[in-house]
Each structure stands twice: as structure tokens, then as C-alpha cells.
Write a protein that holds these residues in place. Structure first.
Motif, PDB file in Angstrom:
ATOM      1  N   LEU A   1       0.816  -1.210   0.000  1.00 20.49           N
ATOM      2  CA  LEU A   1       0.000   0.000   0.000  1.00 20.49           C
ATOM      3  C   LEU A   1       0.856   1.269   0.000  1.00 20.49           C
ATOM      4  O   LEU A   1       0.372   2.353   0.290  1.00 20.49           O
ATOM      5  CB  LEU A   1      -0.939   0.010   1.211  1.00 20.49           C
ATOM      6  CG  LEU A   1      -1.987  -1.102   1.170  1.00 20.49           C
ATOM      7  CD1 LEU A   1      -2.818  -1.092   2.426  1.00 20.49           C
ATOM      8  CD2 LEU A   1      -2.867  -0.945  -0.051  1.00 20.49           C
ATOM      9  N   ILE A   2       2.114   1.100  -0.326  1.00 15.10           N
ATOM     10  CA  ILE A   2       3.013   2.243  -0.299  1.00 15.10           C
ATOM     11  C   ILE A   2       2.545   3.291  -1.307  1.00 15.10           C
ATOM     12  O   ILE A   2       2.045   2.962  -2.389  1.00 15.10           O
ATOM     13  CB  ILE A   2       4.459   1.781  -0.596  1.00 15.10           C
ATOM     14  CG1 ILE A   2       5.445   2.874  -0.208  1.00 15.10           C
ATOM     15  CG2 ILE A   2       4.632   1.367  -2.044  1.00 15.10           C
ATOM     16  CD1 ILE A   2       6.873   2.379  -0.151  1.00 15.10           C
ATOM     17  N   GLY A   3       2.670   4.532  -0.940  1.00 14.74           N
ATOM     18  CA  GLY A   3       2.176   5.597  -1.806  1.00 14.74           C
ATOM     19  C   GLY A   3       3.277   6.162  -2.693  1.00 14.74           C
ATOM     20  O   GLY A   3       4.448   5.850  -2.529  1.00 14.74           O
ATOM     21  N   ASP A   4       2.852   6.998  -3.625  1.00 14.90           N
ATOM     22  CA  ASP A   4       3.809   7.606  -4.554  1.00 14.90           C
ATOM     23  C   ASP A   4       4.812   8.497  -3.828  1.00 14.90           C
ATOM     24  O   ASP A   4       5.961   8.597  -4.224  1.00 14.90           O
ATOM     25  CB  ASP A   4       3.071   8.464  -5.579  1.00 14.90           C
ATOM     26  CG  ASP A   4       2.536   7.601  -6.688  1.00 14.90           C
ATOM     27  OD1 ASP A   4       2.722   6.386  -6.592  1.00 14.90           O
ATOM     28  OD2 ASP A   4       1.943   8.140  -7.622  1.00 14.90           O
ATOM     29  N   GLU A   5       4.317   9.151  -2.789  1.00 18.19           N
ATOM     30  CA  GLU A   5       5.174  10.052  -2.030  1.00 18.19           C
ATOM     31  C   GLU A   5       6.423   9.315  -1.560  1.00 18.19           C
ATOM     32  O   GLU A   5       7.539   9.774  -1.717  1.00 18.19           O
ATOM     33  CB  GLU A   5       4.383  10.552  -0.820  1.00 18.19           C
ATOM     34  CG  GLU A   5       4.935  11.785  -0.230  1.00 18.19           C
ATOM     35  CD  GLU A   5       4.201  13.010  -0.760  1.00 18.19           C
ATOM     36  OE1 GLU A   5       3.978  13.910   0.007  1.00 18.19           O
ATOM     37  OE2 GLU A   5       3.847  13.038  -1.949  1.00 18.19           O
ATOM     38  N   ALA A   6       6.173   8.131  -1.002  1.00 19.89           N
ATOM     39  CA  ALA A   6       7.295   7.364  -0.460  1.00 19.89           C
ATOM     40  C   ALA A   6       8.174   6.815  -1.587  1.00 19.89           C
ATOM     41  O   ALA A   6       9.380   6.725  -1.450  1.00 19.89           O
ATOM     42  CB  ALA A   6       6.770   6.229   0.409  1.00 19.89           C
ATOM     43  N   LEU A   7       7.559   6.454  -2.700  1.00 20.64           N
ATOM     44  CA  LEU A   7       8.340   5.877  -3.794  1.00 20.64           C
ATOM     45  C   LEU A   7       9.166   6.931  -4.522  1.00 20.64           C
ATOM     46  O   LEU A   7      10.345   6.758  -4.770  1.00 20.64           O
ATOM     47  CB  LEU A   7       7.405   5.210  -4.810  1.00 20.64           C
ATOM     48  CG  LEU A   7       6.845   3.849  -4.489  1.00 20.64           C
ATOM     49  CD1 LEU A   7       5.942   3.403  -5.619  1.00 20.64           C
ATOM     50  CD2 LEU A   7       7.954   2.835  -4.299  1.00 20.64           C
ATOM     51  N   PHE A   8       8.492   8.003  -4.888  1.00 16.47           N
ATOM     52  CA  PHE A   8       9.142   8.971  -5.767  1.00 16.47           C
ATOM     53  C   PHE A   8       9.610  10.219  -5.038  1.00 16.47           C
ATOM     54  O   PHE A   8      10.196  11.104  -5.630  1.00 16.47           O
ATOM     55  CB  PHE A   8       8.183   9.385  -6.880  1.00 16.47           C
ATOM     56  CG  PHE A   8       7.730   8.228  -7.716  1.00 16.47           C
ATOM     57  CD1 PHE A   8       8.627   7.568  -8.529  1.00 16.47           C
ATOM     58  CD2 PHE A   8       6.427   7.796  -7.664  1.00 16.47           C
ATOM     59  CE1 PHE A   8       8.216   6.502  -9.292  1.00 16.47           C
ATOM     60  CE2 PHE A   8       6.016   6.723  -8.427  1.00 16.47           C
ATOM     61  CZ  PHE A   8       6.909   6.072  -9.239  1.00 16.47           C
ATOM     62  N   GLY A   9       9.294  10.305  -3.766  1.00 19.57           N
ATOM     63  CA  GLY A   9       9.660  11.504  -3.038  1.00 19.57           C
ATOM     64  C   GLY A   9       8.611  12.563  -3.196  1.00 19.57           C
ATOM     65  O   GLY A   9       7.689  12.441  -3.993  1.00 19.57           O
ATOM     66  N   GLY A  10       8.734  13.613  -2.440  1.00 19.27           N
ATOM     67  CA  GLY A  10       7.751  14.672  -2.502  1.00 19.27           C
ATOM     68  C   GLY A  10       8.142  15.738  -1.524  1.00 19.27           C
ATOM     69  O   GLY A  10       9.271  15.774  -1.036  1.00 19.27           O
ATOM     70  N   LEU A  11       7.187  16.572  -1.231  1.00 20.10           N
ATOM     71  CA  LEU A  11       7.457  17.676  -0.332  1.00 20.10           C
ATOM     72  C   LEU A  11       7.619  17.154   1.089  1.00 20.10           C
ATOM     73  O   LEU A  11       6.784  16.409   1.578  1.00 20.10           O
ATOM     74  CB  LEU A  11       6.275  18.642  -0.407  1.00 20.10           C
ATOM     75  CG  LEU A  11       6.465  19.974   0.268  1.00 20.10           C
ATOM     76  CD1 LEU A  11       7.521  20.774  -0.457  1.00 20.10           C
ATOM     77  CD2 LEU A  11       5.151  20.705   0.296  1.00 20.10           C
ATOM     78  N   ASP A  12       8.703  17.499   1.728  1.00 21.15           N
ATOM     79  CA  ASP A  12       8.874  17.151   3.130  1.00 21.15           C
ATOM     80  C   ASP A  12       8.200  18.231   3.952  1.00 21.15           C
ATOM     81  O   ASP A  12       8.740  19.323   4.145  1.00 21.15           O
ATOM     82  CB  ASP A  12      10.368  17.058   3.445  1.00 21.15           C
ATOM     83  CG  ASP A  12      10.602  16.579   4.865  1.00 21.15           C
ATOM     84  OD1 ASP A  12       9.681  16.737   5.694  1.00 21.15           O
ATOM     85  OD2 ASP A  12      11.688  16.064   5.133  1.00 21.15           O
ATOM     86  N   LEU A  13       6.995  17.924   4.404  1.00 22.49           N
ATOM     87  CA  LEU A  13       6.161  18.943   5.033  1.00 22.49           C
ATOM     88  C   LEU A  13       6.823  19.532   6.275  1.00 22.49           C
ATOM     89  O   LEU A  13       6.869  20.745   6.475  1.00 22.49           O
ATOM     90  CB  LEU A  13       4.809  18.315   5.396  1.00 22.49           C
ATOM     91  CG  LEU A  13       3.603  19.220   5.307  1.00 22.49           C
ATOM     92  CD1 LEU A  13       3.528  19.890   3.974  1.00 22.49           C
ATOM     93  CD2 LEU A  13       2.347  18.428   5.586  1.00 22.49           C
TER      94      LEU A  13
END
Lengths: 640, 338
Positions: free
Chosen positions: A92-104
Motif C-alpha cells: 500500500l506504499i504511496g507515490d510520495e514514499a516511492l518517488f519523493g515529494g514535499l517534506d512537510l
């Protein structure tokens, strides 16, 4: 491209005893030739892991099918020998974790966008746990990542049922397959992958020569095994080089090719050539005179490779994998394969304002979005020196993440939220960069559920009328399927005759697959109605577990005359059929009985009563009429 | 995620699969044909071909920093930020649309970074913006979720992406060639989406051993003797690129005889394909093929060559016809255009 065979020297003259086998899997150097014997299961595990450790990015990875246990622990412990860092993924891993994203957290702390790096950013050994639950979307993403250079995937598949398996998009890309079923704890030993041997093999790998014949052999065998696509022979070729490097051979030898085929082909095989056409000569006759050096090391009749592949297949694995492939067609076709409970299911709708509670999950991003435009105003408002009255509509007291949004804490790490909370705990004093979220900003997730239907056709293939009726049923199935997309129907087909019933077509929406399966359906024999109903019930159970709605369409012209255990006898057979029908009715699923007898059969009307369904006398139905009648009969059922 | 450590497999080195290669070249000559759908087994080189096509395509001129790859400064959308005045040459964009992608990623959404950190209401463009003037590639298109499919249908039709959400009201051009691939055993494609693809081809693993061995051989050479392999094939790709560029030029001057138009209409009538889109695509594809072959005018043989790929997916499906649509097109071809 294949050199013609100049001599009649065929498979029979090839001395089998010259196939090089190493003393043990990780063995180096030349070991005296031995009689061909398949690798012992644990040796195979060891060799596969060694090969993977030598060239993880080239082999792309390992499909490891096993339940949790000490043997699996031994294997996973050995994964640390791989040169790439281990990263664990879950289905159930999300795209954020796979591809990175904004570190809030970091972004809010420093006041400028800070990107977090995703798991796929650097080459890694990706360990996918519970791979049998991997949704199609994740499989596609990982497949893309694997197509690029660098990554290697270990898919830990704990599938127990036949229809639980790694998505084919991933399985196809991984060179190696291991199953630990049947390997007892006592058969296994702690794996110690010799780091020195591995790095020596890695050094040798670029220099390993590969005779052209090796690729030809592997391609021919893959074709003979009915393996579609060309990834398999490519990966096997790569594997053969790695194995040669591990064994210290300067070029790929036939022992290496054999082992590679064993490790890379076994689980992909779809047919055994012997079963289809016995005594067919190997598709590529060996050519001993071509080159002295090659002939010495690479004269490999395909049946020898096939033998090796077969040896790697434990018992009923082949059938299991075939069933899994068929079953995947259903899960694949339903879209993302998202978790199917609560408010996580179905097509996402725009989130709407509301309070999160047990049934409604907070949509964090939407909440932040709703709050974002107001931040400047609220900051000014909250600034201590100038107290201003709240504008209308924004009058609620400020709300703090930790205290008032219980679900926020479950969605994100509590630690990452602490910078969001203003100084002074519950007070109204905020730092300049803190985030002001009010109750009116809260957004909850919504999903639109739509129930997809699975039409289970149970078709009477008994007796004389069987052929015509089967043809009609096939036609009706295909007609329904052709229109299935818009109506979101899946179709399954059970044929019953003789002593039992058979699931001819597992639930599918694929017309291509249906056609393939429906061609060549045999007919004749008694009417084991109870067995058909039982199988329909089992199929319905699996269908329902996927969140789909099963509907039964029973096509028959006669009364039950074969009991569940296959014994003939009208009375018991009918009693059991009624019993099975009642258990179907108890599940609340809909059903239609189509009576194709020339005169309406009273027994069938009673049976449809027991089933709690519709009775439809339809003598001499053609495919088009049948599908029309079915649609009409089932139309009211769509209202749910 | 893609590192540029290694060039993609050269397009001209792909063994066989002539239909697929031709279809892709035709869309490169005339993007107006409207995309290719490639259906077939796993591991038959579908993805390889698409990625190879990206490397083959001629570069385009874009305004530096423009999120929708506009060719001129005045065509850049007003919401775009950080757009320079310089024109730079970029490879034709080929954007992957992964399965399970969110709507936000596809159409674009409020730039939450900027909203949070600077309190600005800004638009963060999505994949459709990046694919403008290029290719949008969807692997496993038949497994795509319905709401994403709907969205794509709408944009592919209008050539414009309209975002009305979260207080944003943004529109930007989104003209792209849709390339989809998938395995028909895993699910059918909705007719409405099928129709959006100009051409459709079926690929299968080569059945004869020699072709298969050749595939393996080239792939092995690509992996293990990369530089040498690329040196052999790069000139071939360059030649193909020049041929595509020449064909684009020639397309403007290409003549379409009335007889060919008549053939087009007769064929579509005989097949009973819905609407006129089939005829238009058929003609465009035939023209592109004629231009590619350096002819001055379209001939019937061009029409015959492209008819299966332009029409087979537009026919009403007849599930009781065992042979499939491609065979029906062939049959009609033999009858109507002897």
C-alpha cells in the motif's frame, strides 16, 4: 540465424555425463564432470542468492514464494549480502514514499520547499513484502523502475490460495524464482554468502564469453515451454553468464546454461512439449561439428534443458501458477485493486468538508489545501500585538493538530506534526510560520462504490443436447462479455457433466481469454446439478471476497441424476441439488434458471424456487435471445 | 526516475514487429493521426519501442522553462512562472502515465508547496502539461482506472486541459499523441477509448526460432557491448530520423487523387465502421506512409497497407466472429480494393 545441422548426429549421441556440475552451488573452479542431477532445493536457493548478489541490477530480482517461517528467515537474512542497500516496501506504499515529494515538516520549519527523496531515487534492493497483495498500480510503477537501470526487487510472496500471486507485470521482469514450500527446516542451513567469492565473480562477469549457441538454446527451450515474450530467455542468458562467473568458467558452459534454465524458466512454463507432442525432436538440433571449443562445452539437446527445468518444479506448482495467472485477470481488470473496506474503496470523489470520525477519514492534503489560502490572513489575525475581530465565517477558534484532529496523528508521524502546533499548546499564540487549521478546513475522504457483477454461468453439458446448448451458452457468454465493459460485468463459466462440475472460465472480463478457454469444451454424460451448484457457491464466495456481486445463471434442460460424490441415482441427486440451491439462496445472491428443454420442466421451476431466483423457460434459445432474456431478467437486480 | 546512464535501445534495431514500427513512424510524421494502441503479450518489445521512439524523434523548439513546451513566448500560459525569453531545443517529450496515478498528477493541481510556504495560489502543472506537443505513453492502458480514462478522453478530444478546482481556473493546451499498450488477456478496452487511438496494432512474440534468437542476440549485444552496438545502429536511427523529417516536408505537397478518396469511402462503407473518423484517419495514415516512401501521390497500396491498423479497432465488435476484426478488414480489403 541458426546454423543448419550438417550431420545427423543428434541428441542421442551427446554424452550426458559431460555436463559440468559443481560440487556445491557456490563452488569455484572446475569440478570433475558428474552425472546430471538437478540441484537439491536448498542448493538452488543458495545459488540463486549468490547469483543475485553478483549481479542484482542485471537479474532484476527474485520472486520468493514462501510462507513465513525459519527457512524464509534464513533466506531474508542472506539478502544483506547484496551490494545494494535494502529498502522495504509494502503493497500500500504511496507515490510520495516511492518517488519523493514535499517534506512537510522540513518545509514548514525552514520556510522554503524541501523535497524528500523517494525510495526509488537511488539504486536499491527493493524488498516487497506481501507481494501477493501488490496492486496493479504499484506493480506498474515498480515495473517501470525495474526497466530502468539500477534496481533489484525481492518479491516476498506469501500467497496461499491459487489466486494469490505476484502480479504478472512484475513476475515477468524478475529473473529468479524460488519456492521454499517443501524445504524443511532441517534441510536448510544458515546461508553464508562468501563476500570474496562474490566480488571475484563480479570482477569476472564482464569478461565471461558467451557462445552464440547459448542464446539459441535458451530461446528454443523458452519457446518449447510455451513462455510468451522474450524477457525470459534474455534474463536466463544473463543468469547463465553470472553462474559461469560464479563457477569461475572463462565462458558459459552447458552446465551453466542448464542451471540458468532451471532457475529462470521453471515457474514460467505453460506447457510441457512432451505432453503436447511426444517424441518430437528438439526444435534446435545440436551441432557438434560447428566449433571444437563450443562443441565441448555447449552441445545441449533441448530435452536435457527441459529435464532440468522440470526437476526444478515441485509437484503441483505449475497448476498453481496457471490458476494464479487466470485469477489475476479478474483482479487486474477491476482497476487499482485498492483495499476493499470502509471508505477506502471505489472511485475517489472530491473530498468534502466534514468531521473525521470512525467512518470518515481525514483527507490531509485537501484539508491543507483548504487552509492554505487563509494562512496570511490568519497569521495576521493571530499576531499578538494587534487584536482584530474575526471576519464572519472564520469565527471558530483556531484548532490544533494534536488536540483537535485525532486522525491527523494516525495519518502522519506525530513528530512531524509538532512544528505545526503553535507555541503555548492550546493558546492562540502562533509562530509566524505555523499552520492555522480551523474546523471549517477539515476535509474528509469520499469514495464512490460501485458494485461490479460477476455472472456465473453454470451450463449443463450432459447428454445429447449438450453440444448445441454449449455452443449457445458460449455465444451468450461472449455476447455478454462484449457488452460487459459498460455494464461492469464479469463472466465465469461452469460446465457440468458426467460425475462432476468444472470451472471452465474463471471470472473474467477479457473476451480474448474467454474465447481461448471456451474453444473445445467437451460434452456428454449425466447431470451432476448439485456439484455444479456447489462449485458455483464456492466461486461466488471468492467473488464476494473481492467485493463483487455474484449472480448465477443456470442453463439446463433436465433434472439432477448424479449425486455430489459422483454416484448416479435420481433421488439423492435431487435432494442434494435442492440442498445446494438453498445454501445459494441463503447467501442472498440472485439467480436465474434457464430451462432449455422443449417442454418446461416442473422440477427446474421448483429448483429455481429453492434458489430464490427467476425461472425462464427458453426452449431452442439462440445466443442472442438468451443474452437478451438474461439481461431482462437481471435488470431489476442492478438497482442495488 | 530514469537515469541517462545509457541510451535507449535503438528503434531501428528492433527485430520484426513491422506493423508497430510503421504505426509509430506514421504518427511521428503526422501527429494528427492521433496515437497508437499496441496490444500484445508481455515482453514483446512494446515499451522498448516507445522508449526507442522517444530517442528517434526530432527535437522541438520550446521556450525555456515553459511548463507546456510552447514554441513561442506569447503562447506560454499566463499562470506559468519562471519562463525565460530564450528558445531552446529539447527532445520531443515522451511522458509516462503510470497506472494508479492520481487525478492531481494528471491534470495538475494547486501548488501546495507555494500555498503553504508563500501563501500564493499557484498552479502546479501535471503530466498533461508536460506531454503537450509530445507523446503520452500509457503502459497497461486497459488497467487504467475509469475516472482517469474519462479525463484523458476529454483532453485528447479537445486538445485543451481545463482545471476548475480549489479556486483555480486554469486552461492550457494539451495536444499529444496517445500511445497505449496492454495485454488483451487482462481486460478489454472501452470502445470510446479505443476510438481515440488513430491506429491500433497487435504484436505477438515472434513464433520462429530464428527471429527470436536474433532478438536475444541484439539485446545481449546492447547490454554487454553497448558502445559498439550503439555505434552500429546510431547511423540507422539518424537515417530514419531524416526520413521522417523529409516526409513531414513532403506531406504538404503530397497529392491525393480522387480515386483514393473514393477507395477510402468504399472501404469504410463496406466495413460499416462508425462515423467518419475512421475514414479521416485512414487517409491521413495513407498520406503519411506515401510521404515516408517518398512518393508524390497516395496510391491504393498505401491505403491497403494502413487499412488494418486504422480500422480494425473501430469496427463494431462481433463476439461470435472467431477470426477477429483484423481478418474482417482484410476480407473487405480483398473484396473492395482488389
Amino acid at each position: 540465424m541458426v546454423p543448419p545441422s550438417p550431420s545427423g548426429v543428434g541428441a542421442a549421441t551427446v554424452p550426458r555425463c559431460q555436463i559440468t556440475r559443481p560440487e556445491h552451488a557456490g563452488g569455484r573452479g572446475d569440478v570433475p564432470d558428474r552425472q546430471i542431477a538437478p540441484l537439491a532445493p536448498w542448493q538452488r536457493v543458495e545459488l540463486a542468492l549468490m547469483a543475485l548478489a553478483v549481479d542484482p541490477a542485471g537479474l532484476k530480482g527474485l520472486w520468493l514464494r514462501s510462507r513465513v517461517g525459519p527457512v524464509l528467515d534464513r533466506v531474508t537474512a542472506a539478502l544483506s549480502a547484496l551490494p545494494l542497500p535494502l529498502r522495504r516496501l509494502h503493497p500500500l506504499i504511496g507515490d510520495e514514499a516511492l518517488f519523493g515529494g514535499l517534506d512537510l515538516t522540513a518545509t514548514l520549519a525552514v520556510g522554503r520547499p524541501v523535497q524528500a527523496e523517494g525510495l526509488l531515487a537511488r539504486p536499491a534492493t527493493l524488498v516487497l513484502t506481501m507481494a501477493e497483495r501488490c496492486p496493479a498500480g504499484l506493480a506498474a510503477r515498480l515495473g517501470q523502475a525495474l526497466d530502468g537501470p539500477g534496481h533489484c526487487l525481492i518479491a516476498l510472496d506469501e500467497g496461499a490460495e491459487a489466486d494469490e500471486a505476484l502480479p504478472p507485470a512484475l513476475a515477468d521482469r524478475l529473473a529468479l524464482f524460488l519456492t521454499l514450500d517443501g524445504i524443511a527446516d532441517s534441510d536448510s542451513a544458515p546461508l553464508r554468502l562468501d563476500a570474496e567469492a562474490l566480488s571475484a565473480a563480479r570482477d569476472r562477469l564482464p569478461r565471461v564469453r558467451i557462445p552464440a549457441r547459448a542464446g539459441e538454446h535458451l530461446t528454443a527451450v523458452a519457446l518449447a515451454l510455451g513462455i510468451p515474450g522474450l524477457r525470459a530467455p534474455l534474463l536466463a542468458l544473463r543468469l547463465a553468464r553470472v553462474i559461469a562467473a560464479l563457477r569461475g568458467h572463462p565462458g558459459v558452459r552447458r552446465g551453466d546454461v542448464l542451471t540458468a534454465a532451471e532457475l529462470a524458466f521453471a515457474h514460467r512454463a505453460r506447457t510441457w512439449p512432451e505432453a503436447a507432442a511426444p517424441n518430437v525432436p528438439p526444435p534446435l538440433p545440436p551441432d557438434p561439428g560447428a566449433d571444437a571449443e563450443q562443441a565441448d562445452s555447449l552441445d545441449l539437446p533441448e530435452d536435457l534443458i527441459l529435464e532440468a527445468v522440470r526437476a526444478a518444479l515441485p509437484g503441483d506448482l505449475l497448476e498453481h501458477l496457471a490458476a494464479a495467472r487466470a485469477a489475476r485477470a479478474l483482479t487486474g481488470g477491476t482497476g487499482a485493486g485498492e483495499a476493499r473496506s470502509g471508505h477506502r474503496r471505489g472511485r475517489p470523489l472530491p473530498s468534502r468538508p466534514g468531521k473525521p470520525d470512525a467512518n470518515h477519514r481525514l483527507d490531509l492534503i485537501a484539508t491543507l489545501r483548504a487552509a492554505a489560502p487563509w494562512q496570511a490572513v490568519r497569521r495576521r489575525q493571530a499576531a499578538p500585538p494587534i487584536p482584530i475581530s474575526s471576519p464572519p465565517g472564520e469565527g471558530e477558534p483556531p484548532l490544533f493538530a494534536r488536540t483537535a484532529i485525532p486522525h491527523l496523528a494516525t495519518l502522519a508521524q506525530p513528530a512531524s506534526l509538532s512544528p505545526l502546533v503553535g507555541e503555548g499548546g492550546g493558546g492562540a499564540v502562533f509562530q509566524n510560520r505555523s499552520l492555522h487549521i480551523r474546523r471549517s478546513d477539515l476535509r474528509i475522504r469520499r469514495h464512490l462504490e460501485r458494485s461490479e457483477r460477476v455472472l456465473i454461468f453454470a451450463v449443463d453439458a450432459s447428454g445429447s443436447a449438450a453440444l448445441a446448448r454449449l455452443a449457445e451458452a458460449k455465444g451468450a457468454v461472449e455476447l455478454l462479455l462484449a457488452r460487459a465493459y459498460a455494464r461492469r460485468d464479469h463472466v465465469a463459466l461452469i460446465a457440468f457433466r458426467g460425475s462432476g462440475a468444472e470451472l471452465v472460465l474463471p471470472p473474467t472480463r477479457s473476451l480474448v481469454q474467454a474465447k481461448r478457454r471456451l474453444s473445445g469444451l467437451p460434452g456428454g454424460g449425466g447431470t451432476p446439478l448439485a456439484a455444479a451448484l456447489r462449485l458455483a457457491g464456492e466461486t461466488a464466495l471468492r467473488v464476494r471476497a473481492r467485493g463483487l456481486t455474484p449472480v448465477l445463471a443456470l442453463l439446463t434442460d433436465g433434472r439432477a441424476n448424479v449425486a455430489l460424490d459422483g454416484a448416479p441415482g435420481r433421488d439423492r441427486a435431487e435432494a442434494e441439488a435442492v440442498q445446494m440451491a438453498q445454501s445459494w439462496a441463503a447467501t442472498g445472491s440472485a439467480s436465474v434458471v434457464i430451462d432449455t428443454a422443449s417442454r418446461p420442466e416442473a422440477g427446474l421451476k421448483r429448483l429455481s424456487h429453492s434458489l430464490g431466483g427467476v425461472y425462464l423457460p427458453l426452449p431452442r434459445a439462440d445466443a442472442a435471445r438468451m443474452s437478451q432474456a438474461l439481461e431482462a431478467a437481471l435488470a431489476p437486480l442492478k438497482s442495488d | 526516475m530514469t537515469r541517462t546512464a545509457r541510451q535507449p535501445f535503438p528503434f531501428s534495431a528492433i527485430v520484426g514487429q513491422e506493423d508497430m514500427k510503421t504505426a509509430m513512424i506514421l504518427t511521428a510524421i503526422d501527429p494528427g493521426i492521433g496515437g497508437v494502441l499496441v496490444f500484445g503479450d508481455r515482453g514483446t518489445g512494446k515499451s522498448t519501442a516507445v522508449r526507442a521512439l522517444a530517442a528517434l524523434l526530432p527535437s522541438i523548439d520550446v521556450v525555456e522553462g515553459c511548463p507546456v513546451n510552447s514554441p513561442r513566448r506569447d503562447l506560454c500560459p499566463d499562470w506559468a512562472q519562471g519562463v525565460a525569453d530564450r528558445i531552446v531545443t529539447r527532445p520531443t517529450p515522451v511522458v509516462d502515465l503510470p497506472l494508479g496515478v492520481t487525478e492531481d498528477r494528471v491534470v495538475g493541481a494547486l501548488d501546495i508547496e507555494r500555498a503553504l510556504t508563500r501563501g500564493e495560489k499557484a498552479f502546479e502543472p501535471g503530466l498533461l502539461a508536460r506531454a503537450n506537443r509530445g507523446y503520452l505513453y500509457i503502459d497497461e492502458v486497459n488497467l487504467l482506472e475509469d475516472h482517469i480514462v474519462d479525463l484523458l478522453l476529454d483532453v485528447a478530444q479537445s486538445g485543451e486541459n481545463v482545471v476548475e478546482r480549489e479556486g483555480l481556473s486554469i486552461r492550457h493546451p494539451a495536444r499529444f499523441v496517445l500511445v497505449g499498450s496492454g495485454n488483451p488477456e487482462e481486460g478489454e478496452l472501452r470502445p470510446q477509448l479505443l476510438d481515440r487511438f488513430g491506429l491500433s496494432v497487435e504484436v505477438a512474440s515472434p513464433k520462429d526460432i530464428e527471429t527470436r534468437v536474433e532478438v536475444i542476440r541484439r539485446r545481449d549485444a546492447y547490454e554487454n557491448q553497448h558502445d559498439r552496438f550503439m555505434k552500429t545502429w546510431r547511423p540507422m536511427d539518424a537515417g530514419l530520423r531524416n526520413q521522417i523529417l523529409a516526409a513531414r516536408e513532403a506531406l504538404q505537397k503530397l497529392k491525393t487523387p480522387g480515386a483514393v478518396l473514393h477507395d477510402c469511402a468504399a472501404l469504410c462503407l463496406a466495413l460499416g465502421s462508425d462515423g467518419l473518423r475512421g475514414e479521416l484517419t485512414l487517409l491521413r495514415a495513407a498520406r503519411a506512409l506515401a510521404a515516408f516512401e517518398g512518393e508524390a501521390a497516395v496510391h491504393r497500396r498505401h491505403l491497403k497497407r494502413v487499412a488494418p491498423m486504422a480500422l480494425s479497432h473501430r469496427l463494431r465488435r462481433d463476439p461470435l466472429d472467431e477470426a477477429g476484426s483484423a481478418a474482417r478488414v482484410d476480407r473487405s480489403l480483398a473484396e473492395v480494393l482488389p
